[in-house]
Design a protein around this motif. Structure first.
Motif, PDB file in Angstrom:
ATOM      1  N   CYS A 191       0.811  -1.216   0.000  1.00  0.00           N
ATOM      2  CA  CYS A 191       0.000   0.000   0.000  1.00  0.00           C
ATOM      3  C   CYS A 191       0.846   1.267   0.000  1.00  0.00           C
ATOM      4  O   CYS A 191       0.323   2.369   0.115  1.00  0.00           O
ATOM      5  CB  CYS A 191      -0.950  -0.003   1.173  1.00  0.00           C
ATOM      6  SG  CYS A 191      -0.136  -0.315   2.772  1.00  0.00           S
ATOM      7  N   ALA A 192       2.178   1.146  -0.120  1.00  0.00           N
ATOM      8  CA  ALA A 192       3.033   2.337  -0.119  1.00  0.00           C
ATOM      9  C   ALA A 192       2.846   3.111  -1.423  1.00  0.00           C
ATOM     10  O   ALA A 192       2.800   2.524  -2.500  1.00  0.00           O
ATOM     11  CB  ALA A 192       4.496   1.942   0.050  1.00  0.00           C
ATOM     12  N   GLY A 193       2.762   4.420  -1.317  1.00  0.00           N
ATOM     13  CA  GLY A 193       2.563   5.256  -2.493  1.00  0.00           C
ATOM     14  C   GLY A 193       3.865   5.561  -3.201  1.00  0.00           C
ATOM     15  O   GLY A 193       4.863   5.914  -2.564  1.00  0.00           O
ATOM     16  N   SER A 194       3.879   5.376  -4.514  1.00  0.00           N
ATOM     17  CA  SER A 194       4.933   5.846  -5.427  1.00  0.00           C
ATOM     18  C   SER A 194       6.261   5.094  -5.350  1.00  0.00           C
ATOM     19  O   SER A 194       6.919   4.909  -6.355  1.00  0.00           O
ATOM     20  CB  SER A 194       5.197   7.350  -5.247  1.00  0.00           C
ATOM     21  OG  SER A 194       3.989   8.061  -5.487  1.00  0.00           O
ATOM     22  N   PHE A 195       6.688   4.678  -4.163  1.00  0.00           N
ATOM     23  CA  PHE A 195       7.880   3.827  -4.039  1.00  0.00           C
ATOM     24  C   PHE A 195       7.721   2.998  -2.770  1.00  0.00           C
ATOM     25  O   PHE A 195       6.991   3.393  -1.854  1.00  0.00           O
ATOM     26  CB  PHE A 195       9.179   4.648  -4.024  1.00  0.00           C
ATOM     27  CG  PHE A 195       9.218   5.758  -3.015  1.00  0.00           C
ATOM     28  CD1 PHE A 195       9.675   5.536  -1.723  1.00  0.00           C
ATOM     29  CD2 PHE A 195       8.794   7.040  -3.356  1.00  0.00           C
ATOM     30  CE1 PHE A 195       9.716   6.558  -0.787  1.00  0.00           C
ATOM     31  CE2 PHE A 195       8.831   8.072  -2.423  1.00  0.00           C
ATOM     32  CZ  PHE A 195       9.300   7.828  -1.134  1.00  0.00           C
ATOM     33  N   PRO A 196       8.394   1.838  -2.688  1.00  0.00           N
ATOM     34  CA  PRO A 196       8.198   0.994  -1.512  1.00  0.00           C
ATOM     35  C   PRO A 196       8.631   1.717  -0.242  1.00  0.00           C
ATOM     36  O   PRO A 196       9.604   2.472  -0.244  1.00  0.00           O
ATOM     37  CB  PRO A 196       9.105  -0.224  -1.775  1.00  0.00           C
ATOM     38  CG  PRO A 196       9.320  -0.238  -3.248  1.00  0.00           C
ATOM     39  CD  PRO A 196       9.297   1.203  -3.678  1.00  0.00           C
ATOM     40  N   GLY A 197       7.898   1.476   0.828  1.00  0.00           N
ATOM     41  CA  GLY A 197       8.232   2.058   2.124  1.00  0.00           C
ATOM     42  C   GLY A 197       9.008   1.077   2.972  1.00  0.00           C
ATOM     43  O   GLY A 197       9.237  -0.066   2.556  1.00  0.00           O
ATOM     44  N   PRO A 198       9.402   1.486   4.176  1.00  0.00           N
ATOM     45  CA  PRO A 198      10.180   0.587   5.032  1.00  0.00           C
ATOM     46  C   PRO A 198       9.374  -0.628   5.488  1.00  0.00           C
ATOM     47  O   PRO A 198       9.939  -1.671   5.780  1.00  0.00           O
ATOM     48  CB  PRO A 198      10.571   1.464   6.225  1.00  0.00           C
ATOM     49  CG  PRO A 198       9.590   2.582   6.223  1.00  0.00           C
ATOM     50  CD  PRO A 198       9.215   2.804   4.792  1.00  0.00           C
ATOM     51  N   GLU A 199       8.057  -0.489   5.530  1.00  0.00           N
ATOM     52  CA  GLU A 199       7.205  -1.577   6.020  1.00  0.00           C
ATOM     53  C   GLU A 199       6.269  -2.112   4.949  1.00  0.00           C
ATOM     54  O   GLU A 199       5.476  -3.003   5.221  1.00  0.00           O
ATOM     55  CB  GLU A 199       6.356  -1.088   7.208  1.00  0.00           C
ATOM     56  CG  GLU A 199       7.131  -0.437   8.337  1.00  0.00           C
ATOM     57  CD  GLU A 199       8.055  -1.403   9.058  1.00  0.00           C
ATOM     58  OE1 GLU A 199       7.842  -2.619   8.942  1.00  0.00           O
ATOM     59  OE2 GLU A 199       9.005  -0.919   9.718  1.00  0.00           O
ATOM     60  N   SER A 200       6.312  -1.554   3.754  1.00  0.00           N
ATOM     61  CA  SER A 200       5.302  -1.959   2.776  1.00  0.00           C
ATOM     62  C   SER A 200       5.826  -1.896   1.354  1.00  0.00           C
ATOM     63  O   SER A 200       6.576  -0.996   0.982  1.00  0.00           O
ATOM     64  CB  SER A 200       4.067  -1.050   2.872  1.00  0.00           C
ATOM     65  OG  SER A 200       3.103  -1.433   1.911  1.00  0.00           O
ATOM     66  N   ALA A 201       5.383  -2.869   0.567  1.00  0.00           N
ATOM     67  CA  ALA A 201       5.556  -2.826  -0.881  1.00  0.00           C
ATOM     68  C   ALA A 201       4.620  -1.761  -1.458  1.00  0.00           C
ATOM     69  O   ALA A 201       3.794  -1.179  -0.759  1.00  0.00           O
ATOM     70  CB  ALA A 201       5.224  -4.193  -1.474  1.00  0.00           C
ATOM     71  N   CYS A 202       4.759  -1.553  -2.763  1.00  0.00           N
ATOM     72  CA  CYS A 202       3.838  -0.668  -3.466  1.00  0.00           C
ATOM     73  C   CYS A 202       2.504  -1.383  -3.700  1.00  0.00           C
ATOM     74  O   CYS A 202       2.328  -2.546  -3.359  1.00  0.00           O
ATOM     75  CB  CYS A 202       4.456  -0.215  -4.784  1.00  0.00           C
ATOM     76  SG  CYS A 202       5.816   0.940  -4.571  1.00  0.00           S
TER      77      CYS A 202
END
Ligand SMILES: [Zn+2]
Ligand SMILES: [Zn+2]
Length: 248
Positions: A8-19
């Motif tokens: 659910c990360a927006g625009s680029f992967p976050g530390p805890e989530s894929a896009c």
């Protein structure tokens, strides 16, 4: 119908989530909506590597489709033998885009995927009745309404405010809506929603529940996004997480 959030990360992967990647299931049929960067990893964590019967790519930005390239390996080189082609519903150009990202010589991927071009309209995918229409984003992008057993899930994909979004979400049991931008900032037009704008769309569409997604964790502001959405929409609001499941 069940929704599982893979990324659910927006625009680029976050530390805890894929896009962006959302698994939607009914009657044993598994539709993957978007297949963003990192979500193939999440698929194995929250579902099964082969737990996909069809794929829909709402648009061809990398954060919504790049793991469809890596998934070629999974299907083509399965030790038990190549898997049958998967239907992929996507904007025109998806086949070329995936093959270009997969190999330098644009090797076709039609042994792995059978492509169906998305156009505005309503059509069946397995047990689902799916309606898609163009939303307000710089490239060809589709918002989605998925119906099964009288229940409705609506997904904004990436969009700025538009009437199409409200129409697709009308009366939805779950409205999965992007909220990339922070309210009160000088945000560029015709790209994304703020939390407040997601809340306004939820109110206009009279949805039962608002799920916010596509926030950009690195740029902060989750609490402010929820607050702005809740100020514009009186129903329940939450930010989705990887692994979140919703039965509807
Ligand atoms: Zn995006
Ligand atoms: Zn996008």
């Amino acid at each position: 119908m069940r929704l599982t959030v893979l990324g659910c990360a927006g625009s680029f992967p976050g530390p805890e989530s894929a896009c962006s990647a959302y698994l939607v299931e009914a009657h044993g049929f598994r539709l993957l909506i978007d297949f963003g960067s990192g979500s193939l990893s999440a698929l194995q964590r929250y579902a099964d590597l082969n737990a996909i019967d069809a794929i829909m790519l709402t648009h061809l930005h990398g954060d919504h489709m790049l793991d469809a390239c890596n998934y070629v390996v999974v299907r083509r080189y399965d030790p038990a033998g190549p898997r049958p082609p998967l239907p992929v519903y996507a904007p025109l150009g998806a086949a070329e885009r995936i093959s270009a990202a997969y190999s330098a010589d644009n090797e076709p991927v039609d042994d792995v995927y059978t492509f169906f071009r998305l156009e505005p309209g309503t059509f069946p995918i397995g047990p689902f009745t799916v309606t898609v229409d163009r939303v307000n984003h710089p490239i060809e992008t589709y918002g989605v309404r998925v119906e099964a057993g009288g229940r409705v899930l609506a997904y904004s994909s990436d969009t700025a405010p538009c009437d199409t979004l409200v129409r697709l979400a009308q009366g939805a049991d779950l409205f999965l809506c992007e909220a990339s931008y922070l309210d009160g900032m000088n945000n560029p037009p015709d790209l994304h929603l703020t939390g407040g704008e997601a809340g306004e769309a939820a109110t206009k569409a009279d949805v039962a529940r608002l799920l916010l997604t596509h926030l950009v964790p690195a740029w902060g502001g989750e609490a402010a996004t929820v607050e702005a959405a809740s100020a514009a929409y009186a129903g329940p609001v939450e930010v989705v997480r990887p692994g979140s499941r919703y039965d509807l």
